[in-house]
Design a protein around this motif. Sequence first.
Motif, PDB file in Angstrom:
ATOM      1  N   GLN A  49       0.857  -1.189   0.000  1.00  0.00           N
ATOM      2  CA  GLN A  49       0.000   0.000   0.000  1.00  0.00           C
ATOM      3  C   GLN A  49       0.891   1.237   0.000  1.00  0.00           C
ATOM      4  N   ASP A  50       0.639   2.119  -0.889  1.00  0.00           N
ATOM      5  CA  ASP A  50       1.400   3.353  -0.988  1.00  0.00           C
ATOM      6  C   ASP A  50       0.527   4.496  -0.495  1.00  0.00           C
ATOM      7  N   ALA A  51       1.095   5.352   0.333  1.00  0.00           N
ATOM      8  CA  ALA A  51       0.340   6.480   0.865  1.00  0.00           C
ATOM      9  C   ALA A  51      -0.214   7.353  -0.264  1.00  0.00           C
ATOM     10  N   ALA A  52       0.444   7.367  -1.416  1.00  0.00           N
ATOM     11  CA  ALA A  52      -0.027   8.169  -2.547  1.00  0.00           C
ATOM     12  C   ALA A  52      -1.323   7.603  -3.122  1.00  0.00           C
ATOM     13  N   ASP A  53      -1.623   6.311  -2.853  1.00  0.00           N
ATOM     14  CA  ASP A  53      -2.848   5.688  -3.349  1.00  0.00           C
ATOM     15  C   ASP A  53      -4.075   6.156  -2.576  1.00  0.00           C
ATOM     16  N   ALA A  54      -3.894   6.582  -1.340  1.00  0.00           N
ATOM     17  CA  ALA A  54      -5.011   6.972  -0.489  1.00  0.00           C
ATOM     18  C   ALA A  54      -5.331   8.451  -0.675  1.00  0.00           C
ATOM     19  N   VAL A  55      -6.636   8.734  -0.750  1.00  0.00           N
ATOM     20  CA  VAL A  55      -7.108  10.115  -0.850  1.00  0.00           C
ATOM     21  C   VAL A  55      -7.955  10.380   0.384  1.00  0.00           C
ATOM     22  N   CYS A  56      -7.642  11.451   1.091  1.00  0.00           N
ATOM     23  CA  CYS A  56      -8.356  11.759   2.325  1.00  0.00           C
ATOM     24  C   CYS A  56      -9.178  13.036   2.150  1.00  0.00           C
ATOM     25  N   ASN A  57     -10.460  12.952   2.490  1.00  0.00           N
ATOM     26  CA  ASN A  57     -11.354  14.103   2.397  1.00  0.00           C
ATOM     27  C   ASN A  57     -11.610  14.768   3.739  1.00  0.00           C
ATOM     28  N   SER A  58     -11.434  14.015   4.837  1.00  0.00           N
ATOM     29  CA  SER A  58     -11.720  14.551   6.163  1.00  0.00           C
ATOM     30  C   SER A  58     -10.843  13.843   7.192  1.00  0.00           C
ATOM     31  N   VAL A  59     -10.323  14.610   8.156  1.00  0.00           N
ATOM     32  CA  VAL A  59      -9.469  14.036   9.195  1.00  0.00           C
ATOM     33  C   VAL A  59     -10.086  14.228  10.574  1.00  0.00           C
TER      34      VAL A  59
END
Length: 96
Positions: A39-49
């Motif tokens: 899993q690459d952090a670049a693969d994940a998209v975050c909309n809310s934290v």
Amino acid sequence: MAHQTNNAFFFKLALVLSLVLMMSIAESVNLRAVGFKKQDAADAVCNSVHGTESDETCSSVAQEFNLSLDEFLAINPNINCDSVFVGQRLCVDGSA
């Protein structure tokens, strides 16, 4: 005598570097052979934290935001659930 010692040092160094290279290649080939993709952090998209609070865990945050643990881990690929700390920013809405 110094010349032989120097040659022995470089031979050992080359041997160690070759071994490290072979191990690295073998690990890469083995992971691909079984279809494993890191899993690459670049693969994940975050909309809310969410900033963690005292006594929160990966499971409790996932549950609070109606995520399965697998979904939560997919959008937080670099998280270490054994050491979540107060104030840590965790993705609670996104895609992987």
